[in-house]
Scaffold this motif. Structure first.
Motif, PDB file in Angstrom:
ATOM      1  N   VAL A 322       0.826  -1.205   0.000  1.00 47.08           N
ATOM      2  CA  VAL A 322       0.000   0.000   0.000  1.00 47.08           C
ATOM      3  C   VAL A 322       0.859   1.253   0.000  1.00 47.08           C
ATOM      4  O   VAL A 322       0.541   2.244  -0.641  1.00 47.08           O
ATOM      5  CB  VAL A 322      -0.934  -0.012   1.239  1.00 47.08           C
ATOM      6  N   ARG A 364      -8.725   1.802  -0.574  1.00 48.09           N
ATOM      7  CA  ARG A 364      -7.388   1.230  -0.474  1.00 48.09           C
ATOM      8  C   ARG A 364      -6.867   1.270   0.956  1.00 48.09           C
ATOM      9  O   ARG A 364      -5.992   0.504   1.321  1.00 48.09           O
ATOM     10  CB  ARG A 364      -6.425   1.980  -1.387  1.00 48.09           C
ATOM     11  N   VAL A 365      -7.414   2.168   1.760  1.00 49.74           N
ATOM     12  CA  VAL A 365      -6.915   2.315   3.126  1.00 49.74           C
ATOM     13  C   VAL A 365      -7.823   1.654   4.146  1.00 49.74           C
ATOM     14  O   VAL A 365      -7.362   1.037   5.096  1.00 49.74           O
ATOM     15  CB  VAL A 365      -6.743   3.815   3.465  1.00 49.74           C
ATOM     16  N   SER A 366      -9.135   1.738   3.947  1.00 48.00           N
ATOM     17  CA  SER A 366     -10.076   1.318   4.978  1.00 48.00           C
ATOM     18  C   SER A 366     -10.053  -0.177   5.249  1.00 48.00           C
ATOM     19  O   SER A 366     -10.475  -0.614   6.315  1.00 48.00           O
ATOM     20  CB  SER A 366     -11.496   1.751   4.598  1.00 48.00           C
ATOM     21  N   ARG A 368      -7.300  -2.063   5.294  1.00 45.56           N
ATOM     22  CA  ARG A 368      -5.965  -2.476   5.691  1.00 45.56           C
ATOM     23  C   ARG A 368      -5.919  -2.850   7.165  1.00 45.56           C
ATOM     24  O   ARG A 368      -6.648  -2.287   7.994  1.00 45.56           O
ATOM     25  CB  ARG A 368      -4.953  -1.360   5.399  1.00 45.56           C
ATOM     26  N   PHE A 371      -5.062   0.062   9.829  1.00 42.09           N
ATOM     27  CA  PHE A 371      -6.163   1.026   9.884  1.00 42.09           C
ATOM     28  C   PHE A 371      -7.351   0.431  10.638  1.00 42.09           C
ATOM     29  O   PHE A 371      -7.951   1.073  11.503  1.00 42.09           O
ATOM     30  CB  PHE A 371      -6.573   1.426   8.470  1.00 42.09           C
ATOM     31  N   ASP A 372      -7.692  -0.812  10.330  1.00 44.28           N
ATOM     32  CA  ASP A 372      -8.837  -1.461  10.965  1.00 44.28           C
ATOM     33  C   ASP A 372      -8.595  -1.666  12.452  1.00 44.28           C
ATOM     34  O   ASP A 372      -9.505  -1.484  13.271  1.00 44.28           O
ATOM     35  CB  ASP A 372      -9.106  -2.802  10.277  1.00 44.28           C
ATOM     36  N   ALA A 395       4.290   1.443   5.031  1.00 42.95           N
ATOM     37  CA  ALA A 395       2.935   1.711   4.519  1.00 42.95           C
ATOM     38  C   ALA A 395       2.483   3.067   5.046  1.00 42.95           C
ATOM     39  O   ALA A 395       1.645   3.163   5.932  1.00 42.95           O
ATOM     40  CB  ALA A 395       1.977   0.600   4.942  1.00 42.95           C
ATOM     41  N   GLU A 398      -1.414   4.138   4.759  1.00 43.72           N
ATOM     42  CA  GLU A 398      -2.246   3.458   5.747  1.00 43.72           C
ATOM     43  C   GLU A 398      -1.968   3.970   7.151  1.00 43.72           C
ATOM     44  O   GLU A 398      -2.897   4.232   7.927  1.00 43.72           O
ATOM     45  CB  GLU A 398      -1.979   1.950   5.682  1.00 43.72           C
ATOM     46  N   THR A 399      -0.694   4.132   7.500  1.00 47.63           N
ATOM     47  CA  THR A 399      -0.333   4.599   8.841  1.00 47.63           C
ATOM     48  C   THR A 399      -0.865   6.003   9.091  1.00 47.63           C
ATOM     49  O   THR A 399      -1.431   6.289  10.161  1.00 47.63           O
ATOM     50  CB  THR A 399       1.193   4.577   9.007  1.00 47.63           C
ATOM     51  N   GLU A 401      -3.435   7.607   7.700  1.00 49.26           N
ATOM     52  CA  GLU A 401      -4.892   7.660   7.847  1.00 49.26           C
ATOM     53  C   GLU A 401      -5.347   7.004   9.147  1.00 49.26           C
ATOM     54  O   GLU A 401      -6.324   7.428   9.759  1.00 49.26           O
ATOM     55  CB  GLU A 401      -5.559   6.991   6.645  1.00 49.26           C
ATOM     56  N   ALA A 402      -4.624   5.956   9.592  1.00 48.37           N
ATOM     57  CA  ALA A 402      -4.953   5.344  10.881  1.00 48.37           C
ATOM     58  C   ALA A 402      -4.726   6.336  12.010  1.00 48.37           C
ATOM     59  O   ALA A 402      -5.528   6.437  12.951  1.00 48.37           O
ATOM     60  CB  ALA A 402      -4.112   4.086  11.091  1.00 48.37           C
TER      61      ALA A 402
END
Length: 474
Positions: A322, A364-366, A368, A371-372, A395, A398-399, A401-402
């Motif tokens: 990602v 693409r992020v939600s 992962r 993130f989850d 990543a 992803e990191t 947005e988390a």
């Protein structure tokens, strides 16, 4: 007590003589059969006395040196046994090795008493391939009577323990922008923990529990002693999310990204334990959460998480890349799209659809794992909390947005990042200047989010070398 083959042979002879006497109607074989039977009865009485004497007089102890080792190390385990009075029979005391260790053959971990001996000891070298707290709980005693007609096996309790830890990295650096912060990241002011105790759970009574812990209502209902555990009433919840995906396996054995991440996580758990804070933990692999615990501050919560941290291994499946691309976040896309207002060029017409569609970015992020897991940890919190994410910088989309989600939902967010550039084989663990600069830009970007503090976690030697390069370049 079990008969041996010698007893079976003589008993068979006695039966044969008795049958032979009946068939021939002769008393002489019958007398011989009765003599053998009497001899066997006397031997059995003598064996019972010998075995009771050994059971009463034998004591055994087990010691381990050293009591704390690393995985694949060896320790000397000593078995000492003694009899208060000598017995006229062979006795063997065997160290029972748990299945998680590599122990030598039985003869090298057995104390053998010949008739008349009262003490003995044996030391063997045992290898520990698995991390955890290894217990040597019992020894087996094999007793044979003087005539060799009967054997008995007894079990004695032992209380030897050995803590087996994963290889720990030497010289760990935890800092911000190259400045060492030490272990202060695990502290908080004492007024963040509320007073009093709240019920947590009930469980069956175990040896060592105090009578004051017994829940009498549950005991009366279940017809077995039960105790009620309590947890400290605190508004400060430590929510720990640890990345154990395949990307965390970079670096030499014992000094991988996950090794450094583990040390940080253990420090945070120790800090929570000292404050009595409730904790929750999630370990996240390539496909999703691999282990989840809490929230809890019960008596065994901290030790449970420590044991899991010491035994954790990175997953082996390749992770979806990602972070290799750099999609534009919806907010940034909208800003750039406004710059194209009034531009009728072919370039603007081609670019405008890409900036107006944020669905691909979100999808693409939600889905992962990191993130989850962060979103799940935030949704469980109904009090003041401290969310801690321990991962690497591979990543970044992803990191980021988390952490955005955590910054909005958690009272405080700490991110501990292991820079990929310091664990890259091509860089020899020293890191390249461009990689260090890119990492620091990403760390600062995280810190610009509200209530977020981002740290780098790396080998101290690598950080010192990067600092020297930066000084030389200036």
């Amino acid at each position: 007590m079990l008969p041996t083959r010698r007893w079976a042979a003589l008993a068979g002879v006695a039966c044969f003589l008795a049958v032979y006497a009946v068939v021939l109607d002769e008393p002489t074989p019958l007398f011989a059969a009765c003599g053998l039977a009497a001899w066997l009865v006397v031997a059995q009485v003598d064996a019972v006395g010998t075995m009771r004497s050994v059971d009463r007089d034998l004591s055994a102890s087990v010691s381990v040196e050293p009591t704390s080792v690393y995985v694949d190390d060896r320790a000397a385990v000593t078995l000492t046994a003694s009899l208060s009075e000598a017995v006229d029979a062979p006795v063997e005391v065997e160290l029972v090795a748990p299945p998680s260790v590599n122990a030598p053959e039985r003869a090298r971990r057995t104390v053998a008493f010949d008739p008349g001996e009262t003490a003995g000891s044996v030391t063997c070298s045992i290898e520990f391939p698995v991390a955890g707290r290894i217990a040597f709980d019992e020894v087996e005693v094999d007793i044979e009577d003087r005539a060799g007609f009967f054997t008995e096996t007894l079990t004695l309790d032992a209380a030897a323990r050995c803590l087996v830890e994963s290889p720990a990295p030497d010289g760990i650096h935890v800092g911000r922008g190259g400045e060492l912060v030490g272990a202060s990241f695990g502290d908080h002011s004492s007024d963040q923990t509320g007073p009093g105790l709240v019920p947590h759970e009930t469980r069956q009574y175990l040896p060592g529990d105090t009578l004051s812990q017994i829940d009498w209502k549950t005991t009366a209902r279940m017809d077995h002693p039960y105790i009620r555990e309590f947890e400290s009433e605190s508004d400060y919840l430590l929510s720990l999310v640890v990345d154990c995906g395949s990307n965390m396996n970079r670096g030499p054995t014992g000094r991988t990204m996950l090794s450094y991440a583990r040390e940080v996580a253990l420090g945070l758990i120790d800090a929570a334990d000292s404050h009595g804070d409730p904790v929750s933990a999630q370990f996240v692999g390539d496909a999703g959460t691999t282990w989840e615990f809490g929230p809890s501050s019960s008596s065994n919560a901290y030790q449970t998480i420590r044991r899991r941290l010491l035994s954790i291994e990175p997953t082996r499946r390749s992770r979806r890349p990602v972070g290799t691309s750099r999609p534009v976040a919806p907010e940034d896309a909208r800003k750039r799209s406004r710059l194209l207002d009034g531009d009728d060029s072919a370039f603007a017409s081609t670019l405008r659809p890409y900036l107006s569609d944020g669905e691909s970015y979100v999808s693409r992020v939600s889905d992962r794992p990191i993130f989850d897991a962060v979103k799940s940890a935030c949704s469980r919190s109904d009090r003041q909390d401290h969310l801690v994410l321990i991962t690497d910088d591979s990543a970044r989309v992803e990191t980021y947005e988390a952490v955005v989600v955590a910054s909005k939902r958690s009272s405080q967010t700490s991110v501990f990042l292991t820079p990929t550039t310091f664990f890259d084989d091509a860089a020899g663990g020293a890191g390249d200047t461009a990689g260090v600069i890119a990492f620091e830009e990403f760390r600062k970007r995280l810190e610009r989010l509200p209530n977020v503090t981002a740290y780098e976690v790396a080998p101290k030697s690598a950080m010192n070398l990067a600092a020297d390069r930066a000084t030389t370049a200036e």
